[in-house]
Motif scaffolding. Structure first.
Motif, mmCIF file in Angstrom:
data_model
loop_
_atom_site.group_PDB
_atom_site.id
_atom_site.type_symbol
_atom_site.label_atom_id
_atom_site.label_comp_id
_atom_site.label_asym_id
_atom_site.label_seq_id
_atom_site.Cartn_x
_atom_site.Cartn_y
_atom_site.Cartn_z
ATOM 1 N N PHE A 1 8.095 -3.189 6.597
ATOM 2 C CA PHE A 1 6.894 -2.377 6.400
ATOM 3 C C PHE A 1 7.140 -1.250 5.405
ATOM 4 O O PHE A 1 6.265 -0.917 4.604
ATOM 5 N N PHE A 2 8.346 -0.663 5.446
ATOM 6 C CA PHE A 2 8.675 0.409 4.507
ATOM 7 C C PHE A 2 8.585 -0.082 3.064
ATOM 8 O O PHE A 2 8.109 0.629 2.183
ATOM 9 N N PHE A 3 9.057 -1.293 2.817
ATOM 10 C CA PHE A 3 9.035 -1.834 1.460
ATOM 11 C C PHE A 3 7.598 -2.089 1.002
ATOM 12 O O PHE A 3 7.227 -1.778 -0.132
ATOM 13 N N ALA A 4 6.801 -2.679 1.889
ATOM 14 C CA ALA A 4 5.398 -2.925 1.539
ATOM 15 C C ALA A 4 4.665 -1.613 1.282
ATOM 16 O O ALA A 4 3.862 -1.503 0.353
ATOM 17 N N LEU A 5 4.962 -0.595 2.093
ATOM 18 C CA LEU A 5 4.317 0.701 1.912
ATOM 19 C C LEU A 5 4.753 1.366 0.616
ATOM 20 O O LEU A 5 3.951 1.998 -0.078
ATOM 21 N N SER A 6 6.036 1.226 0.261
ATOM 22 C CA SER A 6 6.501 1.740 -1.025
ATOM 23 C C SER A 6 5.756 1.062 -2.165
ATOM 24 O O SER A 6 5.355 1.709 -3.138
ATOM 25 N N GLY A 7 5.578 -0.258 -2.057
ATOM 26 C CA GLY A 7 4.827 -0.977 -3.074
ATOM 27 C C GLY A 7 3.424 -0.431 -3.222
ATOM 28 O O GLY A 7 2.920 -0.254 -4.338
ATOM 29 N N PHE A 8 2.778 -0.134 -2.097
ATOM 30 C CA PHE A 8 1.413 0.386 -2.126
ATOM 31 C C PHE A 8 1.361 1.785 -2.749
ATOM 32 O O PHE A 8 0.592 2.043 -3.675
ATOM 33 N N LEU A 9 2.196 2.677 -2.252
ATOM 34 C CA LEU A 9 2.109 4.083 -2.662
ATOM 35 C C LEU A 9 2.583 4.325 -4.087
ATOM 36 O O LEU A 9 1.990 5.113 -4.824
ATOM 37 N N LEU A 10 3.653 3.660 -4.488
ATOM 38 C CA LEU A 10 4.219 3.933 -5.810
ATOM 39 C C LEU A 10 3.480 3.205 -6.926
ATOM 40 O O LEU A 10 3.497 3.649 -8.081
ATOM 41 N N TYR A 11 2.837 2.107 -6.592
ATOM 42 C CA TYR A 11 2.067 1.379 -7.597
ATOM 43 C C TYR A 11 0.684 2.010 -7.792
ATOM 44 O O TYR A 11 0.047 1.814 -8.829
ATOM 45 N N LEU A 12 0.228 2.774 -6.817
ATOM 46 C CA LEU A 12 -1.109 3.363 -6.857
ATOM 47 C C LEU A 12 -1.367 4.203 -8.115
ATOM 48 O O LEU A 12 -2.421 4.051 -8.745
ATOM 49 N N PRO A 13 -0.447 5.081 -8.549
ATOM 50 C CA PRO A 13 -0.727 5.862 -9.772
ATOM 51 C C PRO A 13 -0.914 5.000 -11.013
ATOM 52 O O PRO A 13 -1.685 5.358 -11.916
ATOM 53 N N TYR A 14 -0.234 3.869 -11.070
ATOM 54 C CA TYR A 14 -0.372 2.987 -12.230
ATOM 55 C C TYR A 14 -1.754 2.336 -12.240
ATOM 56 O O TYR A 14 -2.414 2.249 -13.284
ATOM 57 N N VAL A 15 -2.189 1.892 -11.078
ATOM 58 C CA VAL A 15 -3.501 1.260 -11.001
ATOM 59 C C VAL A 15 -4.595 2.294 -11.274
ATOM 60 O O VAL A 15 -5.555 2.029 -12.007
ATOM 61 N N LYS A 16 -4.446 3.469 -10.700
ATOM 62 C CA LYS A 16 -5.411 4.540 -10.963
ATOM 63 C C LYS A 16 -5.471 4.868 -12.452
ATOM 64 O O LYS A 16 -6.544 5.084 -13.012
ATOM 65 N N GLY A 17 -4.299 4.907 -13.088
ATOM 66 C CA GLY A 17 -4.254 5.226 -14.506
ATOM 67 C C GLY A 17 -4.977 4.205 -15.354
ATOM 68 O O GLY A 17 -5.703 4.554 -16.303
#
Length: 420
Positions: A69-85
């Protein structure tokens, strides 16, 4: 596990959003599950080390899947700024220097302090491979690392890349090595996405989905390669393949074979931002959330079947299940709704556990070893396991709270100042 939420959600000023989407200061409901996952990992480690029979009879080893779950959550949180950008139309991807500084300061200050105390004060590091040396109820294989190569590898979190050093030092720290593999990939993906948009005008949806798809393919290939290497080396035991001092374990513990663990969280970002920006309606978000809940059931069943079969692909479906659960939590928030589940998961004890989860994760194993040396841990029984979990958990909570207050938080303040 290491992206401690930073309390950043989808501000209206950053991502164009319909009027129904309120400005929020954080994504609610995600620290709580992180806390639950952290305690689940602690329970498994206490059980493996002191109550293996009780663990096996109760099926508690399944709680170990919480780490994914930690890995999936890292994927979600850290990729979010790129998608927002991309959605926002920014001319450049997130700043690499700021990103790297933030990642390093998020992990290394706490890790280095805990490792140095564990090695030189507690002398509770594994000085040989844990899988080879560990015995239930004993501190066999632990002590102070003096070998220069092993010490350097553990100080730099690269021990997982060397068969002779794998599973030395602080036992659970191998996952941080894996996290850093993912950290390195994001700026590369960001550079590629922005270049493709400028050069060919590639649609944002394609750009957003491509990196996680690539990681799913990479992770699948990595697992296939690990299987071939295991066959060539005659390593048939699943535990030895995953944790022994061999090339198979190096591959399976690496980003090469575990890239897909982050990918599904990244795909969840696409849905989250699509709802937040109005590309998916509120009704569509509700249907997507229902579909996620429905899909969670077969995903978990497949995960259980793969665990029973000893397949390396079990983590793939654990990651998928984790991403579906994240979507169930965050989709109402993206649609501007209250999010009852997020409110429940924001219960203060869970929320706090999630925020200090890095320190709990790093402290609990060496502290368990020391508590065992003092003769305070109970035997292999249900009662013994409960007592051991409560004792190790309480001591770990105290140490983690101190580390979080005086090491992690100041380091993050420095990281935020350097970002400006």
């Amino acid at each position: 596990m290491t992206e401690n939420l930073e309390r950043r959600g989808v501000p209206a000023g950053d991502v164009p959003a319909p009027e129904k989407t309120p400005t929020v200061g954080r994504i609610r409901g995600l620290d709580g599950p992180r806390g639950i996952a952290c305690w689940a990992v602690l329970i498994v480690h206490v059980a493996v080390q002191n109550s293996p029979d009780t663990m096996a009879s109760g099926g508690l080893q399944l709680l170990g899947q919480a780490l994914i779950f930690f890995f999936a959550l890292s994927g979600f949180l850290l990729y979010l700024p790129y998608v927002k950008g991309l959605v926002r139309g920014r001319e450049t991807p997130p700043d690499v220097r700021s990103y790297a500084t933030h990642r390093l300061l998020r992990v290394f200050p706490a890790y280095l302090l805990i490792f140095l105390i564990t090695n030189y004060v507690l002398q509770a590091c594994f000085v040989v491979n844990e899988f080879v040396a560990s015995e239930a109820g004993k501190d066999t294989g632990t002590g102070m690392i003096t070998d220069p190569g092993m010490l350097l590898a553990n100080l730099t979190l690269t021990q997982t890349y060397f068969p002779q050093y794998l599973q030395t030092g602080i036992s659970p720290s191998w996952s941080l090595t894996l996290e850093f593999g993912f950290y390195l990939s994001l700026p590369l993906f960001g550079t590629a996405m922005w270049w493709l948009r400028r050069r060919f005008g590639t649609h944002a949806a394609i750009l957003v989905v491509t990196p996680p798809v690539i990681l799913i393919v990479v992770g699948t290939i990595g697992k296939m390669v690990a299987g071939r290497v295991a066959e060539a080396q005659g390593i048939t035991a699943v535990a030895e393949q995953n944790w022994g001092p061999n090339a198979v374990a190096v591959i399976l513990r690496s980003f090469f074979a575990a890239a897909d663990n982050f990918a599904f969280g990244m795909l969840a970002v696409a849905a989250f931002v699509a709802v937040a920006t109005g590309h998916i309606s509120v009704l569509g978000a509700r249907r997507l959330r229902i579909a996620s809940a429905v899909a969670l059931v077969p995903s978990l069943l497949i995960m259980l079947l793969l665990i029973a079969a000893g397949s390396s692909y079990q983590s793939t479906f654990t990651a998928l299940s984790s991403a579906l659960f994240i979507l169930i939590i965050v989709l109402p928030l993206a649609a501007g709704q209250e999010g009852r589940l997020a409110t429940v998961l924001d219960w203060k004890p869970l929320d706090y556990s999630g925020r200090i989860s890095l320190s709990i994760y790093l402290w609990h194993f060496p502290l368990m070893i020391v508590i065992g040396r003092l003769g305070l841990l109970q035997g292999d029984s249900v009662t013994g396991l409960i007592v051991n979990v409560l004792l190790v958990g309480a001591v770990s909570l105290v140490f983690a709270s101190i580390t979080y207050r005086y090491i992690e938080q100041p380091a993050m303040v420095v990281a935020r100042r350097m970002r400006r």
